[in-house]
Design a protein around this motif. Structure first.
Motif, PDB file in Angstrom:
ATOM      1  N   UNK A   1      32.304  70.406  39.304  1.00 25.20           N
ATOM      2  CA  UNK A   1      32.583  71.828  39.129  1.00 25.20           C
ATOM      3  C   UNK A   1      31.420  72.610  38.523  1.00 25.20           C
ATOM      4  N   UNK A   2      30.244  72.232  38.882  1.00 26.45           N
ATOM      5  CA  UNK A   2      29.084  73.007  38.468  1.00 26.45           C
ATOM      6  C   UNK A   2      28.176  73.133  39.681  1.00 26.45           C
ATOM      7  N   UNK A   3      27.259  74.083  39.603  1.00 34.14           N
ATOM      8  CA  UNK A   3      26.335  74.327  40.695  1.00 34.14           C
ATOM      9  C   UNK A   3      24.941  73.954  40.216  1.00 34.14           C
ATOM     10  N   UNK A   4      24.235  73.142  41.009  1.00 31.84           N
ATOM     11  CA  UNK A   4      22.974  72.591  40.533  1.00 31.84           C
ATOM     12  C   UNK A   4      21.857  72.717  41.559  1.00 31.84           C
ATOM     13  N   UNK A   5      20.649  72.583  41.041  1.00 33.59           N
ATOM     14  CA  UNK A   5      19.459  72.478  41.864  1.00 33.59           C
ATOM     15  C   UNK A   5      18.555  71.479  41.164  1.00 33.59           C
TER      16      UNK A   5
ATOM     17  N   UNK B   1      27.397  76.666  35.151  1.00 30.40           N
ATOM     18  CA  UNK B   1      28.850  76.520  35.021  1.00 30.40           C
ATOM     19  C   UNK B   1      29.439  77.909  35.195  1.00 30.40           C
ATOM     20  N   UNK B   2      30.387  78.013  36.108  1.00 33.71           N
ATOM     21  CA  UNK B   2      31.025  79.292  36.389  1.00 33.71           C
ATOM     22  C   UNK B   2      32.431  79.315  35.805  1.00 33.71           C
ATOM     23  N   UNK B   3      33.028  80.467  35.785  1.00 37.04           N
ATOM     24  CA  UNK B   3      34.363  80.659  35.230  1.00 37.04           C
ATOM     25  C   UNK B   3      35.304  79.507  35.589  1.00 37.04           C
TER      26      UNK B   3
ATOM     27  N   UNK C   1      23.922  56.020  27.813  1.00 41.62           N
ATOM     28  CA  UNK C   1      24.811  55.266  26.929  1.00 41.62           C
ATOM     29  C   UNK C   1      26.046  56.072  26.523  1.00 41.62           C
ATOM     30  N   UNK C   2      25.861  57.349  26.283  1.00 40.41           N
ATOM     31  CA  UNK C   2      26.945  58.181  25.754  1.00 40.41           C
ATOM     32  C   UNK C   2      27.848  58.704  26.876  1.00 40.41           C
ATOM     33  N   UNK C   3      29.131  58.468  26.732  1.00 38.41           N
ATOM     34  CA  UNK C   3      30.107  59.100  27.627  1.00 38.41           C
ATOM     35  C   UNK C   3      30.195  60.556  27.173  1.00 38.41           C
ATOM     36  N   UNK C   4      30.036  61.472  28.105  1.00 37.84           N
ATOM     37  CA  UNK C   4      29.994  62.887  27.724  1.00 37.84           C
ATOM     38  C   UNK C   4      30.578  63.766  28.823  1.00 37.84           C
ATOM     39  N   UNK C   5      30.966  64.968  28.443  1.00 34.96           N
ATOM     40  CA  UNK C   5      31.535  65.922  29.389  1.00 34.96           C
ATOM     41  C   UNK C   5      31.788  67.248  28.695  1.00 34.96           C
ATOM     42  N   UNK C   6      32.326  68.187  29.451  1.00 34.11           N
ATOM     43  CA  UNK C   6      32.647  69.516  28.910  1.00 34.11           C
ATOM     44  C   UNK C   6      34.035  69.916  29.381  1.00 34.11           C
ATOM     45  N   UNK C   7      34.802  70.528  28.472  1.00 30.50           N
ATOM     46  CA  UNK C   7      36.118  71.051  28.850  1.00 30.50           C
ATOM     47  C   UNK C   7      35.917  72.296  29.701  1.00 30.50           C
ATOM     48  N   UNK C   8      37.009  72.934  30.098  1.00 32.83           N
ATOM     49  CA  UNK C   8      36.915  74.112  30.970  1.00 32.83           C
ATOM     50  C   UNK C   8      36.223  75.283  30.273  1.00 32.83           C
ATOM     51  N   UNK C   9      35.339  75.915  31.016  1.00 30.96           N
ATOM     52  CA  UNK C   9      34.693  77.128  30.545  1.00 30.96           C
ATOM     53  C   UNK C   9      35.731  78.247  30.629  1.00 30.96           C
ATOM     54  N   UNK C  10      35.817  79.102  29.630  1.00 34.07           N
ATOM     55  CA  UNK C  10      36.810  80.182  29.669  1.00 34.07           C
ATOM     56  C   UNK C  10      36.665  81.053  30.917  1.00 34.07           C
ATOM     57  N   UNK C  11      37.782  81.605  31.348  1.00 34.17           N
ATOM     58  CA  UNK C  11      37.800  82.486  32.517  1.00 34.17           C
ATOM     59  C   UNK C  11      36.846  83.655  32.291  1.00 34.17           C
ATOM     60  N   UNK C  12      36.099  83.971  33.332  1.00 30.56           N
ATOM     61  CA  UNK C  12      35.170  85.092  33.275  1.00 30.56           C
ATOM     62  C   UNK C  12      33.813  84.762  32.668  1.00 30.56           C
ATOM     63  N   UNK C  13      33.639  83.555  32.152  1.00 28.95           N
ATOM     64  CA  UNK C  13      32.382  83.189  31.484  1.00 28.95           C
ATOM     65  C   UNK C  13      31.451  82.444  32.440  1.00 28.95           C
TER      66      UNK C  13
END
Length: 174
Positions: free
Chosen positions: A41-45, A75-77, A141-153
């Motif tokens: 759920x992210x856009x990359x280059x 990361x989009x809304x 080594x580290x398991x990592x991630x991000x929760x949902x970005x708030x709507x509109x952000x």
């Protein structure tokens, strides 16, 4: 905190916005197992020449490390990054926020890093970075991630990855 000067940060943010406006950033999907795809759920280059130049210049100051690859991620809304470990070429990972429009609490989009403490209990550390900050961690080594970005952000980060000079595996371009 404050990894880059204001002018350099502003230029990188404008560059990231121009890449996004030109449609260069693509939605990322990674095959984690033979039977499933992880939608990040992210856009990359990846492999951008400017980012590679920045990374190579930075690696001159990182004794014992060599650059592997660089990526810009937007990361989009409503975007999230599921918990995961990075590929072998990401022993040392630098995540730098170059643009964020988060205004309400929390004013950052935390990176959650999960580890096992001395008593073998899972521990999650929330690493918060605002525009201009850099988070340094072992992405392999580290398991990592991000929760949902708030709507509109929206949030844009640069990811720079390195391995030790004596890295035993052949470097594979992504």
């Amino acid at each position: 905190k404050g990894g880059l000067g204001r002018e350099a940060l502003r230029s990188l943010a404008q560059y990231g916005a121009a890449l996004a406006a030109a449609g260069v950033l693509q939605q990322e999907t990674r095959r984690e197992r033979a039977s499933e795809y992880l939608q990040r759920e992210r856009y990359t280059f990846e492999g951008d020449r400017l980012l590679m130049l920045i990374m190579r210049r930075l690696s001159c100051h990182l004794s014992g490390w060599k650059a592997t690859f660089a990526m810009i991620a937007e990361y989009r809304s409503g975007s999230r990054l599921p918990l995961h470990r990075d590929q072998p070429q990401c022993v040392l990972s630098l995540s730098m926020v170059i643009r964020s429009d988060l205004r309400e609490e929390p004013t950052c989009f935390p990176l959650d890093v999960v580890s096992v403490d001395e008593s073998r209990e899972l521990r999650t550390e929330r690493l918060c970075a605002v525009t201009g900050d850099i988070i340094v961690f072992n992405g392999r080594r580290a398991v990592h991630g991000r929760e949902r970005l708030p709507k509109g952000a929206h949030l844009t980060v640069i990811l720079l990855h390195f391995v030790p000079d004596n890295f035993p595996e052949r470097l594979v371009s992504r």
